[in-house]
Write a protein that holds these residues in place. Structure first.
Motif, PDB file in Angstrom:
ATOM      1  N   ASN A   1      78.628 -11.826  27.399  1.00 51.30           N
ATOM      2  CA  ASN A   1      80.041 -12.056  27.711  1.00 51.30           C
ATOM      3  C   ASN A   1      80.809 -10.748  27.639  1.00 51.30           C
ATOM      4  OD1 ASN A   1      79.878 -14.818  28.115  1.00 51.30           O
ATOM      5  ND2 ASN A   1      80.053 -15.227  25.908  1.00 51.30           N
ATOM      6  N   GLY A   2      81.704 -10.570  28.554  1.00 53.58           N
ATOM      7  CA  GLY A   2      82.541  -9.378  28.530  1.00 53.58           C
ATOM      8  C   GLY A   2      81.908  -8.173  29.183  1.00 53.58           C
ATOM      9  N   SER A   3      80.742  -8.339  29.789  1.00 55.98           N
ATOM     10  CA  SER A   3      80.099  -7.159  30.372  1.00 55.98           C
ATOM     11  C   SER A   3      80.688  -6.799  31.736  1.00 55.98           C
ATOM     12  CB  SER A   3      78.578  -7.374  30.455  1.00 55.98           C
ATOM     13  OG  SER A   3      78.278  -8.556  31.152  1.00 55.98           O
ATOM     14  N   GLY A   4      81.485  -7.688  32.321  1.00 52.25           N
ATOM     15  CA  GLY A   4      82.182  -7.321  33.560  1.00 52.25           C
ATOM     16  C   GLY A   4      81.725  -8.106  34.773  1.00 52.25           C
ATOM     17  N   LYS A   5      80.983  -9.185  34.553  1.00 50.89           N
ATOM     18  CA  LYS A   5      80.427  -9.952  35.685  1.00 50.89           C
ATOM     19  C   LYS A   5      81.543 -10.602  36.517  1.00 50.89           C
ATOM     20  CE  LYS A   5      78.027 -12.573  32.861  1.00 50.89           C
ATOM     21  NZ  LYS A   5      78.498 -12.053  31.543  1.00 50.89           N
ATOM     22  N   SER A   6      82.482 -11.250  35.830  1.00 49.54           N
ATOM     23  CA  SER A   6      83.584 -11.880  36.569  1.00 49.54           C
ATOM     24  C   SER A   6      84.468 -10.824  37.228  1.00 49.54           C
ATOM     25  CB  SER A   6      84.437 -12.748  35.646  1.00 49.54           C
ATOM     26  OG  SER A   6      83.697 -13.876  35.225  1.00 49.54           O
ATOM     27  N   THR A   7      84.699  -9.748  36.520  1.00 44.42           N
ATOM     28  CA  THR A   7      85.509  -8.674  37.094  1.00 44.42           C
ATOM     29  C   THR A   7      84.897  -8.196  38.403  1.00 44.42           C
ATOM     30  OG1 THR A   7      86.216  -8.001  34.887  1.00 44.42           O
ATOM     31  CG2 THR A   7      86.447  -6.366  36.645  1.00 44.42           C
ATOM     32  N   MET A   8      83.585  -8.015  38.394  1.00 52.90           N
ATOM     33  CA  MET A   8      82.902  -7.594  39.619  1.00 52.90           C
ATOM     34  C   MET A   8      83.162  -8.602  40.749  1.00 52.90           C
ATOM     35  SD  MET A   8      78.846  -7.548  40.388  1.00 52.90           S
ATOM     36  CE  MET A   8      78.882  -9.321  40.215  1.00 52.90           C
TER      37      MET A   8
HETATM   38  N1  LIG Z   1      93.001  -9.153  33.670  1.00 53.01           N
HETATM   39  C1  LIG Z   1      92.447  -8.702  32.544  1.00 53.01           C
HETATM   40  N2  LIG Z   1      93.237  -8.319  31.511  1.00 53.01           N
HETATM   41  C2  LIG Z   1      92.692  -7.857  30.367  1.00 53.01           C
HETATM   42  N3  LIG Z   1      91.384  -7.727  30.158  1.00 53.01           N
HETATM   43  C3  LIG Z   1      90.547  -8.087  31.136  1.00 53.01           C
HETATM   44  C4  LIG Z   1      91.025  -8.599  32.382  1.00 53.01           C
HETATM   45  N4  LIG Z   1      89.966  -8.865  33.167  1.00 53.01           N
HETATM   46  C5  LIG Z   1      88.883  -8.534  32.439  1.00 53.01           C
HETATM   47  N5  LIG Z   1      89.208  -8.044  31.236  1.00 53.01           N
HETATM   48  C6  LIG Z   1      88.300  -7.572  30.204  1.00 53.01           C
HETATM   49  O1  LIG Z   1      87.226  -6.957  30.864  1.00 53.01           O
HETATM   50  C7  LIG Z   1      86.019  -7.219  30.208  1.00 53.01           C
HETATM   51  C8  LIG Z   1      85.039  -7.887  31.158  1.00 53.01           C
HETATM   52  O2  LIG Z   1      85.446  -9.224  31.396  1.00 53.01           O
HETATM   53  P1  LIG Z   1      84.708 -10.181  32.425  1.00 53.01           P
HETATM   54  O3  LIG Z   1      84.592  -9.496  33.720  1.00 53.01           O
HETATM   55  O4  LIG Z   1      85.419 -11.486  32.406  1.00 53.01           O
HETATM   56  O5  LIG Z   1      83.277 -10.317  31.764  1.00 53.01           O
HETATM   57  P2  LIG Z   1      82.130 -11.412  31.950  1.00 53.01           P
HETATM   58  O6  LIG Z   1      82.446 -12.201  33.148  1.00 53.01           O
HETATM   59  O7  LIG Z   1      80.898 -10.594  32.087  1.00 53.01           O
HETATM   60  O8  LIG Z   1      82.118 -12.220  30.700  1.00 53.01           O
HETATM   61  C9  LIG Z   1      86.356  -8.071  29.006  1.00 53.01           C
HETATM   62  O9  LIG Z   1      86.475  -7.205  27.899  1.00 53.01           O
HETATM   63  C10 LIG Z   1      87.668  -8.670  29.378  1.00 53.01           C
HETATM   64  O10 LIG Z   1      88.421  -8.965  28.245  1.00 53.01           O
END
Ligand SMILES: Nc1ncnc2c1ncn2[C@@H]1O[C@H](COP(=O)(O)OP(=O)(O)O)[C@@H](O)[C@H]1O
Ligand SMILES: [Mg+2]
Lengths: 428, 251
Positions: B38-45
């Motif tokens: 969790n938190g590795s950036g998968k959703s962000t990608m």
């Molecule tokens: N809009 C945002 N505001 C603040 N922090 C964010 C935001 N989007 C992502 N993050 C942070 O970026 C990191 C990666 O999140 P995320 O991409 O959701 O990871 P995953 O999907 O791999 O669990 C986390 O530390 C998360 O808290």
């Protein structure tokens, strides 16, 4: 007391601008009572508690400011109804364009005809509901209307009306004033749908008094006309008997100035009232909904649902009050007023009020002002919906909560289509 | 198909880097899985690829069939064939699911210069696809995702994917929160769409989904980059030992 003097002077100016009207004995008295009360309360003023957000000046000028007449590029609303159309041009009834004013279960008469008679059922309503709605908050424009109005219908419904009645307001003059006053009485168990559409005049002062007796139902749907520079002040006064129902919905698109007041009083137990509105404004636009609901009976339910979409500097105003008197136990009062601002220039000013003297009541109110939800926007666009279209979908969705208060699915669908067209005209 | 090179992404409003040089190549017709803490950036990608606001691309590229994705509006990316099944599908009160689907399908067709589907054809299509996902008429009528259970929301994502027929599908934890039956439905929905011209990127924590959707390649993502890639056996390793060994191995 410079303000007080100004209010009095302005009231005299309002009165001077109108021609004195007479009528049968009761009518003359009703008009005189209205004039006297107008003299006492004075004209509306910027500093009055309920005129802080809306400048009344344009309702008080001697002459109506010019407003070009819009050529409608869409069909008239309510065409799907089985109805009798009563057409007004610049606020003057035009029998030639109207249907025969005859509906089974309904008596329809011009108010002036009713007023010429010495004894008439109208005498118990005309100016009576209006004057009882003058306290605790004064409504000078409605008093002026009672004193002066020469146009409008007296409608008495004794059973389920066989057809709807549609007031159709057309314009021809760019500077006409209109003053129209309808009186509706629903006898016990009666049922009527009344629609109103169109801008009435360059400047209109409209009053609707509705007495809903025990077990009767009144449905009111109104669209106010798209003429950009028209000005309208409308008042609706209603008194509700036992187990009766009152439902009113207003659609407003455009109009430089609109003040819609609704004064609702529950006098019999177990009754229901809804007053709702959807409005869309772009640019030089001020729309004001001012509502006062008095619960003076038990177990009554009132709903206010107002939604406004504002862009390019448009302003929305909501002033809504629910007053629950000491004996009005089991009152259920609901009030929702929300604005969707499509840009930073637009404004929403809200004054939601609850005043409750009974202990066993459920009242809630919510007033919010926000922008398009970014997550919803991204969800729609990520599916390929273009930005502008997604914005329109979310805007309609926002308004939909008010439109859902309209009972007829056909009319609700027509209203949605008109709002969609309004947005489409602003696209690109 | 999808080519991501050295992608670096920070938050728009905060000086926080989330993707730190991400590389990923997915060929046409391939299925790749991404796993990672969790938190590795998968959703962000997945958000950055589909064009969500709030992120700043500070370096690298992402292309779909050679076309620069990062330069386009979200709707243009969708029309170009990209689809993201959201980890948290959004509820939209007041917009009917059916209206939403038809608007989206026709908007994409229009953007691609194709003819819009008639109301009748659309209805037939949506009914047959909904049926195989066990989405009933009521769910189609209701506002988008409003009052849907977790599983219903995820199935609704797959329905949208099936209707839009994208060429690059990203599934962000579509299996999370699903029971075994719902997961099977989702997997069947995905498998029904598999074809030579269509690629998948499946983000998941669980081997379970990958039993049904057999990936060609499995990647492990940590701290904003891919740290290890391998065959399906990599997912089994994660299932048995967690991420700790792999993280230690590359550290
Ligand atoms: N809009 C945002 N505001 C603040 N922090 C964010 C935001 N989007 C992502 N993050 C942070 O970026 C990191 C990666 O999140 P995320 O991409 O959701 O990871 P995953 O999907 O791999 O669990 C986390 O530390 C998360 O808290
Ligand atoms: Mg995630």
């Amino acid at each position: 007391m410079a303000i007080l003097q100004a209010k009095m002077d302005a009231a005299e100016a309002m009165i001077a601008a109108v021609t004195p009207q007479s009528g049968g004995a009761w009518a003359g008295e009703a008009r005189k009572r209205a004039l006297d009360s107008l003299r006492k309360m004075g004209a509306p003023h910027r500093r009055d508690e309920y005129w802080r957000y809306t400048n009344p000046a344009d309702f008080l000028n001697a002459d109506a400011p010019q407003a070009p007449v819009m050529e409608l590029d869409e069909g008239m609303p309510f065409a799907m109804l089985d109805r009798v159309r009563l057409v007004f041009v610049d606020g003057v009834f035009d029998p030639a364009q109207s249907d025969e004013p005859a509906v089974d279960g309904v008596e329809i008469e011009p108010i002036t005809t009713a007023m010429a008679k010495d004894i008439h059922w109208v005498s118990s309503i005309y100016g009576v509901l209006e004057s009882s709605g003058q306290s605790p908050v004064s409504r000078p424009l409605a008093a002026l209307n009672t004193a002066q109005a020469q146009q409008g219908f007296a409608i008495r419904v004794t059973g389920k009306a066989a057809k709807a009645i549609s007031m159709v307001y057309l314009r021809s003059s760019e500077t006409a004033d209109a003053m129209v006053h309808h009186v509706v009485k629903l006898e016990p168990g009666a049922d009527l749908t009344l629609t109103e559409n169109g801008p009435a005049a360059a400047r209109a002062n409209m009053v609707l008094e509705v007495e809903v007796a025990d077990n009767a139902s009144f449905h009111h749907i109104r669209t106010q006309g798209r003429d950009h520079l028209r000005r309208s002040a409308t008042h609706m006064f209603t008194r509700l008997g036992k187990e009766s129902s009152f439902k009113s919905f207003t659609l407003t698109m455009n109009g430089i100035l609109t003040r819609n007041e609704a004064v609702i009083e529950f006098t019999g137990d177990d009754a229901h009232a809804t007053v709702a509105g959807a409005c869309a404004g772009d640019g030089n636009f001020l729309h004001d909904d001012t509502v006062f609901v008095t619960h003076d009976a038990q177990n009554c339910e009132s709903r206010q649902v107002f939604k406004k979409v504002l862009r390019n500097g448009a302003t929305g105003v909501f002033q809504g009050k629910i007053l629950v008197k000491p004996d009005a136990q089991k009152t259920d009062g609901y009030q929702l007023s929300q604005a969707l601002l499509l840009d930073d220039n637009s404004n929403f000013l809200a004054k939601p009020e609850l005043e409750i003297y009974a202990d066993d009541v459920a009242c809630s109110h919510g007033s919010t002002c926000g922008e398009i939800d970014a997550d919803a926007m991204f969800y729609l666009t990520s599916r390929g919906v273009p930005h502008a279209q997604a914005q329109d979908m979310l805007t309609l969705a926002f308004l939909n909560q008010a439109i859902e208060e309209v009972e007829s699915d056909d009319i609700a669908e027509d209203i949605r289509a008109r709002l969609a067209a309004w947005m489409a005209r602003r696209a690109g | 198909m999808l080519s991501i090179k050295n992608l670096q992404v920070s938050l728009q409003d905060e000086d926080k880097q989330i993707l730190k040089g991400l590389d990923l190549e997915i060929g046409a017709g391939e299925v790749h899985a991404i796993m990672g803490p969790n938190g590795s950036g998968k959703s962000t990608m997945s958000y950055v690829l589909s064009g969500k606001d709030g992120y700043k691309v500070t370096g690298g590229t992402a292309t779909l069939d050679g076309v620069d994705l990062l330069d386009m509006e979200p709707e243009e990316r969708a029309a170009a064939g990209l689809f993201l099944a959201f980890q948290y599908p959004v509820e939209i009160p007041g917009v009917g699911n059916m209206t939403f689907l038809r608007t989206a399908v026709n908007a994409q067709r229009k953007a691609r210069g194709e003819e819009e589907l008639s109301a009748g054809d659309f209805l037939k299509l949506v009914r047959s696809k909904a049926k195989s996902l066990k989405i009933d008429a009521d769910m189609l009528k209701r506002p988008v995702n409003v009052g849907f259970s977790g599983g219903e929301k995820k199935r609704n994502e797959i329905l949208q994917m099936a209707m839009l027929e994208p060429k690059m599908c990203i599934l962000d934890e579509t299996d999370s929160g699903l029971d075994v039956d719902a997961m099977k439905l989702v997997a069947e929905g995905v498998n029904a769409l598999r074809s030579e011209g269509r690629s998948f990127l499946v983000i998941t924590h669980y081997q379970r989904l990958l039993d049904h959707i057999k990936p060609d390649v499995v990647h492990i993502m940590a701290n904003g980059r891919i740290i290890k890639s391998g065959g399906p056996e990599l997912a089994l390793e994660v299932e048995n030992n967690g991420y700790a060994d792999i993280l230690a191995e590359v550290a």
